[in-house]
Design a protein around this motif. Structure first.
Motif, PDB file in Angstrom:
ATOM      1  N   ALA A  99       0.802  -1.278  -0.138  1.00 10.04           N
ATOM      2  CA  ALA A  99      -0.044   0.027  -0.039  1.00 10.04           C
ATOM      3  C   ALA A  99       0.795   1.246   0.096  1.00 10.04           C
ATOM      4  CB  ALA A  99      -0.969   0.024   1.237  1.00 10.04           C
ATOM      5  N   LEU A 100       1.927   1.310   0.731  1.00  5.63           N
ATOM      6  CA  LEU A 100       2.774   2.264   0.860  1.00  5.63           C
ATOM      7  C   LEU A 100       3.685   2.771  -0.523  1.00  5.63           C
ATOM      8  CD1 LEU A 100       4.508   4.230   2.883  1.00  5.63           C
ATOM      9  CD2 LEU A 100       6.554   2.498   2.767  1.00  5.63           C
ATOM     10  N   CYS A 101       3.841   1.733  -1.274  1.00  4.96           N
ATOM     11  CA  CYS A 101       4.545   1.683  -2.680  1.00  4.96           C
ATOM     12  C   CYS A 101       3.251   2.334  -3.449  1.00  4.96           C
ATOM     13  CB  CYS A 101       5.003   0.496  -3.092  1.00  4.96           C
ATOM     14  SG  CYS A 101       6.615  -0.079  -2.213  1.00  4.96           S
ATOM     15  N   GLY A 154      -0.946   7.413  13.151  1.00 10.86           N
ATOM     16  CA  GLY A 154      -1.580   6.790  11.959  1.00 10.86           C
ATOM     17  C   GLY A 154      -2.834   7.536  11.385  1.00 10.86           C
ATOM     18  N   ARG A 155      -3.777   7.980  12.550  1.00 13.05           N
ATOM     19  CA  ARG A 155      -4.781   8.513  12.100  1.00 13.05           C
ATOM     20  C   ARG A 155      -4.654  10.131  11.620  1.00 13.05           C
ATOM     21  NH1 ARG A 155      -9.472   7.806  16.399  1.00 13.05           N
ATOM     22  NH2 ARG A 155      -9.065   5.562  15.746  1.00 13.05           N
ATOM     23  N   VAL A 156      -3.791  10.685  12.276  1.00 15.05           N
ATOM     24  CA  VAL A 156      -3.228  12.058  11.735  1.00 15.05           C
ATOM     25  C   VAL A 156      -2.880  11.833  10.339  1.00 15.05           C
ATOM     26  CG1 VAL A 156      -1.639  13.966  12.130  1.00 15.05           C
ATOM     27  CG2 VAL A 156      -3.098  13.023  13.971  1.00 15.05           C
ATOM     28  N   ALA A 157      -2.049  11.169  10.103  1.00 11.44           N
ATOM     29  CA  ALA A 157      -1.210  11.118   8.780  1.00 11.44           C
ATOM     30  C   ALA A 157      -2.400  10.785   7.666  1.00 11.44           C
ATOM     31  CB  ALA A 157       0.047   9.808   8.691  1.00 11.44           C
ATOM     32  N   LYS A 158      -3.242   9.782   8.014  1.00 12.09           N
ATOM     33  CA  LYS A 158      -4.162   9.089   7.035  1.00 12.09           C
ATOM     34  C   LYS A 158      -5.135  10.339   6.638  1.00 12.09           C
ATOM     35  CE  LYS A 158      -3.927   4.218   7.531  1.00 12.09           C
ATOM     36  NZ  LYS A 158      -4.522   3.098   7.745  1.00 12.09           N
ATOM     37  N   THR A 159      -5.529  11.076   7.602  1.00 19.40           N
ATOM     38  CA  THR A 159      -6.299  12.236   7.511  1.00 19.40           C
ATOM     39  C   THR A 159      -5.650  13.453   6.735  1.00 19.40           C
ATOM     40  OG1 THR A 159      -7.626  11.890   9.568  1.00 19.40           O
ATOM     41  CG2 THR A 159      -7.763  13.856   8.684  1.00 19.40           C
ATOM     42  N   ALA A 161      -6.774  11.393 -11.845  1.00 15.34           N
ATOM     43  CA  ALA A 161      -7.022   9.984 -11.227  1.00 15.34           C
ATOM     44  C   ALA A 161      -5.869   9.461 -10.441  1.00 15.34           C
ATOM     45  CB  ALA A 161      -7.234   9.189 -12.609  1.00 15.34           C
ATOM     46  N   ALA A 162      -4.656   9.783 -10.793  1.00 11.50           N
ATOM     47  CA  ALA A 162      -3.456   9.446 -10.093  1.00 11.50           C
ATOM     48  C   ALA A 162      -3.556   9.969  -8.731  1.00 11.50           C
ATOM     49  CB  ALA A 162      -2.046   9.939 -10.675  1.00 11.50           C
ATOM     50  N   ALA A 163      -3.883  11.198  -8.413  1.00  8.22           N
ATOM     51  CA  ALA A 163      -4.137  11.597  -7.019  1.00  8.22           C
ATOM     52  C   ALA A 163      -5.343  10.901  -6.231  1.00  8.22           C
ATOM     53  CB  ALA A 163      -4.826  13.094  -6.891  1.00  8.22           C
ATOM     54  N   GLY A 164      -6.447  10.235  -6.984  1.00 11.78           N
ATOM     55  CA  GLY A 164      -7.438   9.354  -6.343  1.00 11.78           C
ATOM     56  C   GLY A 164      -6.661   7.960  -5.929  1.00 11.78           C
ATOM     57  N   LEU A 165      -5.705   7.544  -6.604  1.00 10.84           N
ATOM     58  CA  LEU A 165      -4.949   6.226  -6.430  1.00 10.84           C
ATOM     59  C   LEU A 165      -3.874   6.356  -5.112  1.00 10.84           C
ATOM     60  CD1 LEU A 165      -4.065   3.402  -7.028  1.00 10.84           C
ATOM     61  CD2 LEU A 165      -2.218   4.447  -8.410  1.00 10.84           C
ATOM     62  N   TYR A 166      -3.618   7.686  -4.902  1.00  9.92           N
ATOM     63  CA  TYR A 166      -2.784   8.078  -3.985  1.00  9.92           C
ATOM     64  C   TYR A 166      -3.631   8.097  -2.457  1.00  9.92           C
ATOM     65  CZ  TYR A 166      -0.930  12.231  -0.984  1.00  9.92           C
ATOM     66  OH  TYR A 166      -0.604  13.104  -0.043  1.00  9.92           O
ATOM     67  N   VAL A 167      -4.762   8.646  -2.610  1.00 14.98           N
ATOM     68  CA  VAL A 167      -5.656   8.585  -1.466  1.00 14.98           C
ATOM     69  C   VAL A 167      -5.875   7.165  -1.006  1.00 14.98           C
ATOM     70  CG1 VAL A 167      -7.879   9.371  -0.567  1.00 14.98           C
ATOM     71  CG2 VAL A 167      -6.528  10.863  -1.803  1.00 14.98           C
ATOM     72  N   ALA A 168      -6.527   6.584  -1.972  1.00 16.58           N
ATOM     73  CA  ALA A 168      -7.057   5.092  -1.798  1.00 16.58           C
ATOM     74  C   ALA A 168      -5.952   4.260  -1.263  1.00 16.58           C
ATOM     75  CB  ALA A 168      -7.586   4.106  -3.113  1.00 16.58           C
ATOM     76  N   ALA A 169      -4.917   4.167  -1.673  1.00 20.60           N
ATOM     77  CA  ALA A 169      -3.811   3.238  -1.221  1.00 20.60           C
ATOM     78  C   ALA A 169      -3.264   3.746   0.324  1.00 20.60           C
ATOM     79  CB  ALA A 169      -2.342   3.261  -2.204  1.00 20.60           C
ATOM     80  N   THR A 170      -3.158   5.018   0.210  1.00 24.10           N
ATOM     81  CA  THR A 170      -2.853   5.481   1.697  1.00 24.10           C
ATOM     82  C   THR A 170      -3.586   5.241   2.840  1.00 24.10           C
ATOM     83  OG1 THR A 170      -1.777   7.603   0.793  1.00 24.10           O
ATOM     84  CG2 THR A 170      -2.244   7.715   3.138  1.00 24.10           C
ATOM     85  N   LEU A 189      -5.007   2.334   2.938  1.00 19.65           N
ATOM     86  CA  LEU A 189      -4.707   0.754   3.354  1.00 19.65           C
ATOM     87  C   LEU A 189      -3.574   0.455   4.293  1.00 19.65           C
ATOM     88  CD1 LEU A 189      -5.688  -0.655   0.008  1.00 19.65           C
ATOM     89  CD2 LEU A 189      -7.136  -0.470   2.098  1.00 19.65           C
ATOM     90  N   ILE A 190      -2.827   1.483   4.451  1.00 16.96           N
ATOM     91  CA  ILE A 190      -1.443   1.418   5.246  1.00 16.96           C
ATOM     92  C   ILE A 190      -1.938   1.096   6.635  1.00 16.96           C
ATOM     93  CG2 ILE A 190       0.757   2.435   5.807  1.00 16.96           C
ATOM     94  CD1 ILE A 190       0.701   4.156   3.102  1.00 16.96           C
ATOM     95  N   ASP A 191      -1.366   0.369   7.390  1.00 25.43           N
ATOM     96  CA  ASP A 191      -1.301   0.071   8.715  1.00 25.43           C
ATOM     97  C   ASP A 191      -0.108   0.705   9.647  1.00 25.43           C
ATOM     98  OD1 ASP A 191      -2.129  -0.757  11.333  1.00 25.43           O
ATOM     99  OD2 ASP A 191      -1.727  -2.903  10.966  1.00 25.43           O
ATOM    100  N   LEU A 192      -0.429   1.750  10.268  1.00 26.62           N
ATOM    101  CA  LEU A 192       0.784   2.406  10.802  1.00 26.62           C
ATOM    102  C   LEU A 192       0.618   2.138  12.320  1.00 26.62           C
ATOM    103  CD1 LEU A 192       0.544   5.628   9.054  1.00 26.62           C
ATOM    104  CD2 LEU A 192       2.049   3.987   8.728  1.00 26.62           C
TER     105      LEU A 192
END
Length: 431
Positions: free
Chosen positions: A237-239, A304-309, A406-415, A417-420
């Motif tokens: 997910a990070l990658c 993790g919550r701060v970063a994802k938000t 669309a790439a910006a949307g992918l950036y959001v979706a994958a982020t 899914l990261i478990d911090l």
């Protein structure tokens, strides 16, 4: 092992760790000045060498062929030999390749110097991630990450001004490249003199600063422990998230100046100033994001919550701004909108605080390299793809901007899914 001795205890805490990151910041600024130099000079070079848009895209992409390929090997070498040695050799070597570009005789020779430049620059960001883990306490790593990473957009901003000014003042893009390369070599020598792999090896670090670095941060904050194992899902997910983010960022760096010239009718001087404003706002956004994230964490909120938000907001604002851009007719308003895009997009600098949270200490360099490799793959694809799209669409940028959204949307979706949370104590929000 360094012969430096630890400074005596009893004095107020020294601040060597921030000077270390000031050096890294300066290296990243120079890194991006050297990288963006070709984008700024490309309209001039394309005219001199008679390059098509597709060939321009190929040359712009070639930097990332070696840069991406050497990310993971660089991370391994950093874990084995230390960031100081790798940063020094990398900086001197990329300065040499930047200087060699000044004697390019055509598209192919210019492309080869870019391949060399990309390979030489590969260790810098993974080494910065390693130094983040070694030199900063958990409550400071967000700031450390963005101090390092904000040098990227600031370097792109300064590069826009400096390279265009050098070309105009010296009357030659070749001399501009040579000056940039020599400055880089000098910075590599400075890096060897000041950087150290560990605080214990630096003569300026006193006992109070070392104790602070090894502590958990503010009173009551539990120590953040490195996880015992690396989660494959979080690494993937990070990658992927970094790939989506980098698609937008590298798109702005490689084709942004050409967009301002072709689609917005700006000359070299205006393009340089516009690039400066856009990426200066990106640097401000990077710093704002890091300091805000650390402030929230130090008030008791889960990192993790701060970063994802924050990263979710970053991607959403970037996507919406890019969708709106074709509907903006005035060039000044377009630059302002791109500045907003860059400000929020560069909250993505927080990614560099993730490797110490996701990986055991002996794998931090590897994770940083893998993450940066994924971002660099977009750097390979995007310049060529955009050049091809422009050639087949009669130089229309509308579909290009939709692709970036669309790439910006992918950036959001994958982020998301990261478990911090692994390896860190979870704390209740401050009341």
């Amino acid at each position: 092992m360094s012969s430096a001795t630890l400074a005596p205890a009893g004095a107020p805490a020294s601040s060597v760790r921030w000077r270390i990151f000031l050096v890294i910041f300066a290296l990243v600024v120079i890194n991006l000045v050297d990288r963006v130099a070709l984008s700024i000079a490309m309209p001039t070079i394309a005219s001199e060498f008679g390059l098509s848009a597709t060939m321009q895209g190929l040359i712009l992409s070639s930097f990332f062929w070696s840069y991406a390929a050497l990310q993971i090997p660089s991370g391994w070498l950093i874990d084995r030999f230390g960031p100081r040695a790798m940063v020094t050799w990398a900086t001197v070597l990329w300065g040499i390749f930047q200087s060699l570009a000044a004697v390019a005789s055509g598209g192919l020779s210019l492309l080869l110097t870019r391949v060399g430049l990309g390979g030489a620059e590969a260790p810098l960001f993974p080494a910065g991630g390693k130094l983040n883990a070694a030199w900063l306490s958990p409550g400071e790593r967000g700031r450390g990450a963005v101090i390092m990473d904000c040098g990227g957009p600031l370097g792109a901003a300064i590069g826009g001004i400096v390279i265009s000014w050098l070309i105009l003042s010296l009357g030659s893009w070749r001399l501009a490249f040579l000056v940039a390369g020599l400055v880089t070599i000098a910075m590599g020598i400075l890096s060897w003199w000041y950087l150290r792999d560990r605080p214990e090896d630096h003569g300026g670090v006193n006992a109070a600063e070392l104790s602070h670095i090894r502590s958990a941060g503010p009173v009551g904050q539990q120590a953040a422990q490195a996880p015992g194992r690396l989660s494959p899902r979080s690494l993937a997910a990070l990658c992927i998230g970094r790939f989506g983010w980098a698609t937008v960022f590298f798109g702005l760096i490689t084709w942004g100046p050409s967009y301002l010239s072709a689609a917005r009718g700006m000359d070299l001087k205006a393009m340089g100033y516009a690039t400066f404003v856009i990426f200066l706002c990106g640097a401000a956004g990077s710093l704002t994001g890091g300091f805000l994230a650390d402030a929230m964490v130090n008030r008791g909120y889960d990192r993790g919550r701060v970063a994802k938000t924050m990263l979710t907001l970053s991607g959403l604002v970037a996507a919406l701004s890019l969708i709106a851009l074709p509907r903006v007719a005035d060039p000044v308003h377009a630059v302002l909108l791109l500045s907003v895009t860059a400000f929020f997009l560069l909250w993505g600098s927080l990614y560099w605080s993730f490797p110490p949270v996701l990986a055991p200490s002996d794998k931090v360099g590897f994770v940083g390299g893998a993450m940066n490799c994924a971002g660099s793959i977009s750097g390979i694809i995007i310049p060529i793809l955009i050049g091809w799209i422009l050639d087949v669409s009669n130089q229309s940028y509308g579909s290009v901007l939709a692709f970036f959204a669309a790439a910006a949307g992918l950036y959001v979706a994958a982020t998301l899914l990261i478990d911090l949370s692994g390896g860190r104590a979870t704390r209740e929000p401050a009341r």
